[in-house]
Design an enzyme around this catalytic site. Sequence first.
Site, PDB file in Angstrom:
ATOM      1  N   ARG A  52      73.404  59.254  68.083  1.00  0.00           N
ATOM      2  CA  ARG A  52      73.701  60.688  68.066  1.00  0.00           C
ATOM      3  C   ARG A  52      72.638  61.406  67.259  1.00  0.00           C
ATOM      4  O   ARG A  52      72.155  62.474  67.622  1.00  0.00           O
ATOM      5  CB  ARG A  52      75.105  60.960  67.496  1.00  0.00           C
ATOM      6  CG  ARG A  52      75.334  62.455  67.266  1.00  0.00           C
ATOM      7  CD  ARG A  52      76.796  62.895  67.133  1.00  0.00           C
ATOM      8  NE  ARG A  52      77.695  61.939  66.553  1.00  0.00           N
ATOM      9  CZ  ARG A  52      77.768  61.626  65.258  1.00  0.00           C
ATOM     10  NH1 ARG A  52      76.982  62.220  64.386  1.00  0.00           N
ATOM     11  NH2 ARG A  52      78.637  60.735  64.836  1.00  0.00           N
ATOM     12  N   TYR A 104      74.055  84.292  83.054  1.00  0.00           N
ATOM     13  CA  TYR A 104      74.843  83.220  83.650  1.00  0.00           C
ATOM     14  C   TYR A 104      76.315  83.373  83.247  1.00  0.00           C
ATOM     15  O   TYR A 104      76.616  83.635  82.075  1.00  0.00           O
ATOM     16  CB  TYR A 104      74.272  81.891  83.150  1.00  0.00           C
ATOM     17  CG  TYR A 104      75.010  80.689  83.646  1.00  0.00           C
ATOM     18  CD1 TYR A 104      74.920  80.309  84.976  1.00  0.00           C
ATOM     19  CD2 TYR A 104      75.783  79.918  82.790  1.00  0.00           C
ATOM     20  CE1 TYR A 104      75.598  79.199  85.433  1.00  0.00           C
ATOM     21  CE2 TYR A 104      76.464  78.804  83.239  1.00  0.00           C
ATOM     22  CZ  TYR A 104      76.372  78.453  84.570  1.00  0.00           C
ATOM     23  OH  TYR A 104      77.042  77.358  85.020  1.00  0.00           O
ATOM     24  N   LYS A 201      68.581  72.299  86.350  1.00  0.00           N
ATOM     25  CA  LYS A 201      68.016  73.042  87.457  1.00  0.00           C
ATOM     26  C   LYS A 201      66.570  72.603  87.734  1.00  0.00           C
ATOM     27  O   LYS A 201      66.366  71.471  88.114  1.00  0.00           O
ATOM     28  CB  LYS A 201      68.140  74.541  87.161  1.00  0.00           C
ATOM     29  CG  LYS A 201      69.505  74.951  86.558  1.00  0.00           C
ATOM     30  CD  LYS A 201      70.675  74.819  87.516  1.00  0.00           C
ATOM     31  CE  LYS A 201      72.034  74.946  86.841  1.00  0.00           C
ATOM     32  NZ  LYS A 201      72.242  76.169  86.098  1.00  0.00           N
TER      33      LYS A 201
END
Length: 390
Positions: A52, A104, A201
């Site tokens: 992490r 968005y 994307k």
Amino acid sequence: MTVGRMQYISSRLIHGGVDGDSRTGAVNVPIYQTSTYKQLRLGQHSGYEYSRTGNPTREALERLIAELEHGRHGLAFASGMAAITAVLTLFKSGDKILISSNVYGGTYRVLDKIFSNFGINYEIVETENQQIFEGKLTPDVKAVLVESPANPLMTVTDIEKVSRAARRRGIITIVDNTFLSPYLQRPLDLGADIVLHSATKYLSGHSDLVAGLIALSDDDLAERLYFIQNATGGILQPFDSFLLIRGIKTLGVRLDRHQENALFVADWLQNNAGVARVYYPGLPDDPGYEVQRRQADGAGGMLSFELAGGFEHEAFVNSLSLITLGESLGGVESLICQPSSMTHASIPEDIRRRVGITEKLLRLSVGIEDKRDIAADLEQALERSKRAAA
Ligand SMILES: *Cc1c(COP(=O)(O)O)cnc(C)c1O
């Protein structure tokens, strides 16, 4: 490899960050599929303790996005929303964040439904109008989050002007650079403080993973963001980090084609009687054309349009066969969506109407298929939509 040896971004896309594996000579960064690391002795470790906190595959990607965005620091997250959420946790109760008027839907939703519970306020502002924007810069405003071109009306904001006005008042400028990627636009060079991506994307490019990236130069802000990344844990996994590095290598050739196709399709749509309006900042008569030319190396592969009266939008969308109906964008395949019912459904109807996101509006992510096939698909769907309306 260092940036200094590569003058052009097309080379950095392939060799930037960590170039291959120095131990074995493998041309690709290995996937370090591990959660933990053997420590040498108490209090002494190799630089990695727990994945992490740090993982070499993720780190290679983080160095890559930093280089590509001309920043000093990069961070990788499990999604674009995880990256946006991490950035928003920099703020505290009483702070206000301004957002572009067609951001968005998920950005709006996380502010409206989650951060509002913690006393962080937001206001939707036409960042493309400098006078209106500057009028909103009250002392409680701590950040402005800009999307340019903004989703889905492709509204262009002058990032340099917004950043300059914000900086004068100690306000942080955050740019969501998902639509153009660093290949076409580098907001840090234009004065922004933080740039972020839904790497799902264009950066990934193949509609096969979900990821978020952040790049910035300010050391103090970066340290706070690394702390948030480790403390809240929305990190990107090693395998997805590898896939994303792989996708980024072809970003340049993909975007060149996306853009060539988008310009062709925008022009084709504009000259078709079935189309009332095309939104694409690569068209000379688009209101954002001049600013777009100045601040970016192209207008990208996204465009929106509205059908003319006498053409039925539902029949149109349902008649498409090459172009896929679906959310998301930036993959090799052409995707179409109706923002009002899909990507922007989380924005209340009155706000959608006010900013111009109507049922008639369709958003097209122009893929890299042959542009003649894309136009042919649009043409046959327009014919059917006309018959459906008749
Ligand atoms: C998709 C998208 C996001 C959200 O990213 P996810 O990877 O889906 O979490 C944020 N901003 C823009 C502009 C997007 O298109």
